[in-house]
Design a protein around this motif. Sequence first.
Motif, PDB file in Angstrom:
ATOM      1  N   ASP A   1      25.051  -6.631  41.514  1.00 60.10           N
ATOM      2  CA  ASP A   1      24.229  -7.573  42.262  1.00 60.10           C
ATOM      3  C   ASP A   1      24.589  -8.990  41.837  1.00 60.10           C
ATOM      4  O   ASP A   1      24.907  -9.239  40.676  1.00 60.10           O
ATOM      5  CB  ASP A   1      22.746  -7.289  41.982  1.00 60.10           C
ATOM      6  CG  ASP A   1      21.803  -8.005  42.937  1.00 60.10           C
ATOM      7  OD1 ASP A   1      22.271  -8.536  43.970  1.00 60.10           O
ATOM      8  OD2 ASP A   1      20.596  -8.030  42.653  1.00 60.10           O
ATOM      9  N   ILE A   2      24.534  -9.901  42.775  1.00 64.17           N
ATOM     10  CA  ILE A   2      24.842 -11.297  42.478  1.00 64.17           C
ATOM     11  C   ILE A   2      23.835 -12.178  43.179  1.00 64.17           C
ATOM     12  O   ILE A   2      23.549 -11.996  44.360  1.00 64.17           O
ATOM     13  CB  ILE A   2      26.287 -11.639  42.890  1.00 64.17           C
ATOM     14  CG1 ILE A   2      26.639 -13.051  42.514  1.00 64.17           C
ATOM     15  CG2 ILE A   2      26.527 -11.376  44.350  1.00 64.17           C
ATOM     16  CD1 ILE A   2      28.105 -13.366  42.625  1.00 64.17           C
ATOM     17  N   LYS A   3      23.276 -13.099  42.410  1.00 66.51           N
ATOM     18  CA  LYS A   3      22.321 -14.062  42.955  1.00 66.51           C
ATOM     19  C   LYS A   3      22.680 -15.439  42.422  1.00 66.51           C
ATOM     20  O   LYS A   3      23.537 -15.587  41.566  1.00 66.51           O
ATOM     21  CB  LYS A   3      20.895 -13.683  42.563  1.00 66.51           C
ATOM     22  CG  LYS A   3      20.444 -12.377  43.203  1.00 66.51           C
ATOM     23  CD  LYS A   3      19.008 -12.067  42.893  1.00 66.51           C
ATOM     24  CE  LYS A   3      18.631 -10.751  43.579  1.00 66.51           C
ATOM     25  NZ  LYS A   3      17.302 -10.306  43.182  1.00 66.51           N
ATOM     26  N   ASP A   4      21.989 -16.437  42.926  1.00 67.74           N
ATOM     27  CA  ASP A   4      22.242 -17.814  42.505  1.00 67.74           C
ATOM     28  C   ASP A   4      21.525 -18.089  41.188  1.00 67.74           C
ATOM     29  O   ASP A   4      20.489 -18.732  41.165  1.00 67.74           O
ATOM     30  CB  ASP A   4      21.783 -18.782  43.607  1.00 67.74           C
ATOM     31  CG  ASP A   4      22.180 -20.214  43.309  1.00 67.74           C
ATOM     32  OD1 ASP A   4      23.173 -20.423  42.586  1.00 67.74           O
ATOM     33  OD2 ASP A   4      21.486 -21.125  43.795  1.00 67.74           O
ATOM     34  N   LEU A   5      22.082 -17.569  40.091  1.00 66.26           N
ATOM     35  CA  LEU A   5      21.454 -17.799  38.805  1.00 66.26           C
ATOM     36  C   LEU A   5      21.670 -19.232  38.363  1.00 66.26           C
ATOM     37  O   LEU A   5      22.630 -19.890  38.776  1.00 66.26           O
ATOM     38  CB  LEU A   5      21.959 -16.810  37.752  1.00 66.26           C
ATOM     39  CG  LEU A   5      23.345 -17.021  37.186  1.00 66.26           C
ATOM     40  CD1 LEU A   5      23.241 -17.102  35.681  1.00 66.26           C
ATOM     41  CD2 LEU A   5      24.212 -15.838  37.554  1.00 66.26           C
ATOM     42  N   HIS A   6      20.767 -19.718  37.554  1.00 65.46           N
ATOM     43  CA  HIS A   6      20.845 -21.086  37.064  1.00 65.46           C
ATOM     44  C   HIS A   6      21.068 -21.093  35.557  1.00 65.46           C
ATOM     45  O   HIS A   6      20.595 -20.217  34.839  1.00 65.46           O
ATOM     46  CB  HIS A   6      19.592 -21.864  37.458  1.00 65.46           C
ATOM     47  CG  HIS A   6      19.593 -22.207  38.904  1.00 65.46           C
ATOM     48  ND1 HIS A   6      19.303 -21.288  39.893  1.00 65.46           N
ATOM     49  CD2 HIS A   6      19.915 -23.354  39.545  1.00 65.46           C
ATOM     50  CE1 HIS A   6      19.424 -21.858  41.073  1.00 65.46           C
ATOM     51  NE2 HIS A   6      19.788 -23.114  40.894  1.00 65.46           N
ATOM     52  N   VAL A   7      21.803 -22.123  35.118  1.00 61.31           N
ATOM     53  CA  VAL A   7      22.211 -22.248  33.730  1.00 61.31           C
ATOM     54  C   VAL A   7      22.099 -23.707  33.302  1.00 61.31           C
ATOM     55  O   VAL A   7      22.005 -24.602  34.137  1.00 61.31           O
ATOM     56  CB  VAL A   7      23.671 -21.758  33.534  1.00 61.31           C
ATOM     57  CG1 VAL A   7      23.814 -20.281  33.885  1.00 61.31           C
ATOM     58  CG2 VAL A   7      24.654 -22.599  34.334  1.00 61.31           C
ATOM     59  N   HIS A   8      22.142 -23.926  32.000  1.00 63.67           N
ATOM     60  CA  HIS A   8      22.246 -25.285  31.478  1.00 63.67           C
ATOM     61  C   HIS A   8      23.716 -25.685  31.566  1.00 63.67           C
ATOM     62  O   HIS A   8      24.583 -25.001  31.033  1.00 63.67           O
ATOM     63  CB  HIS A   8      21.777 -25.346  30.026  1.00 63.67           C
ATOM     64  CG  HIS A   8      20.332 -25.011  29.858  1.00 63.67           C
ATOM     65  ND1 HIS A   8      19.315 -25.861  30.226  1.00 63.67           N
ATOM     66  CD2 HIS A   8      19.728 -23.906  29.373  1.00 63.67           C
ATOM     67  CE1 HIS A   8      18.152 -25.301  29.978  1.00 63.67           C
ATOM     68  NE2 HIS A   8      18.370 -24.095  29.460  1.00 63.67           N
ATOM     69  N   HIS A   9      23.989 -26.785  32.259  1.00 61.91           N
ATOM     70  CA  HIS A   9      25.369 -27.252  32.415  1.00 61.91           C
ATOM     71  C   HIS A   9      25.346 -28.765  32.594  1.00 61.91           C
ATOM     72  O   HIS A   9      24.590 -29.282  33.414  1.00 61.91           O
ATOM     73  CB  HIS A   9      26.009 -26.571  33.628  1.00 61.91           C
ATOM     74  CG  HIS A   9      27.446 -26.912  33.850  1.00 61.91           C
ATOM     75  ND1 HIS A   9      28.421 -26.649  32.918  1.00 61.91           N
ATOM     76  CD2 HIS A   9      28.074 -27.496  34.890  1.00 61.91           C
ATOM     77  CE1 HIS A   9      29.595 -27.051  33.385  1.00 61.91           C
ATOM     78  NE2 HIS A   9      29.395 -27.572  34.572  1.00 61.91           N
ATOM     79  N   LYS A  10      26.157 -29.460  31.795  1.00 60.27           N
ATOM     80  CA  LYS A  10      26.232 -30.923  31.847  1.00 60.27           C
ATOM     81  C   LYS A  10      24.845 -31.546  31.683  1.00 60.27           C
ATOM     82  O   LYS A  10      24.436 -32.430  32.433  1.00 60.27           O
ATOM     83  CB  LYS A  10      26.911 -31.391  33.131  1.00 60.27           C
ATOM     84  CG  LYS A  10      28.357 -30.924  33.238  1.00 60.27           C
ATOM     85  CD  LYS A  10      29.012 -31.442  34.494  1.00 60.27           C
ATOM     86  CE  LYS A  10      30.452 -30.957  34.550  1.00 60.27           C
ATOM     87  NZ  LYS A  10      31.131 -31.362  35.769  1.00 60.27           N
TER      88      LYS A  10
END
Length: 163
Positions: free
Chosen positions: A32-41
Motif C-alpha cells: 500500500d502507498i499513501k501520501d505519508l509526511h516526513v520532516h524534511h528541510k
Amino acid sequence: MSTIFVTNEQLYKQVIEPIGSASSFVWIGTADIKDLHVHHKNKVQSFLSVLDSLLKKKVAIRLLHAKEPGVNFRKSFDKYPLLWDTMERQLCPRVHFKHIIIDGKFAYSGSANLTGAGLGIKSPNTRNFESGFITTDPEVVQAIMKQFDEVWMGKFCKECKRK
C-alpha cells in the motif's frame, strides 16, 4: 555487519530518515502507498519531496507497489514533475513485501507499508503496530535486493494468474 529489530515509531528514524542520505539508489517495495509526511528541510512535507530531492542529486529511485495510490498521493505527486519522468514505478498486484534498499548497503524488510500509519510521522496513538529488520549485512541486503529485482524484472509474470 549488523541486523537490528525495529518497531513502531523507531521505524521512522531507522528506515525513513536514512533515505535522505542515499547517494546511488533507493528501491522501495510496498503493498500500500499513501501520501505519508516526513520532516524534511526543517518542515513537515510529503515524502515525495524527499524523493524529488534525491532525483535532483541523480539518485535512482524504483517504487514497486501493489495498487494504484489514492487521490492525496496523486495530488502530491503532481507537484513534483521530476518524479513523472525520472522515478521508475511499477505496479504488481502480488507485491505484499515491504522492502527499502539504500545504495545496496542498507535494507529494511518488515510489515510497514509506505503510509503515514506505517512509516510516517504519526503519533504513537495513531500509528500501526509495525515491526521489521534493518540490516547492513551484505548477504541479507543482497537477498532482499534479489527478491525485489526478480519481481521488478518480471521473473514471475509469464506464469502469473493475476493481470
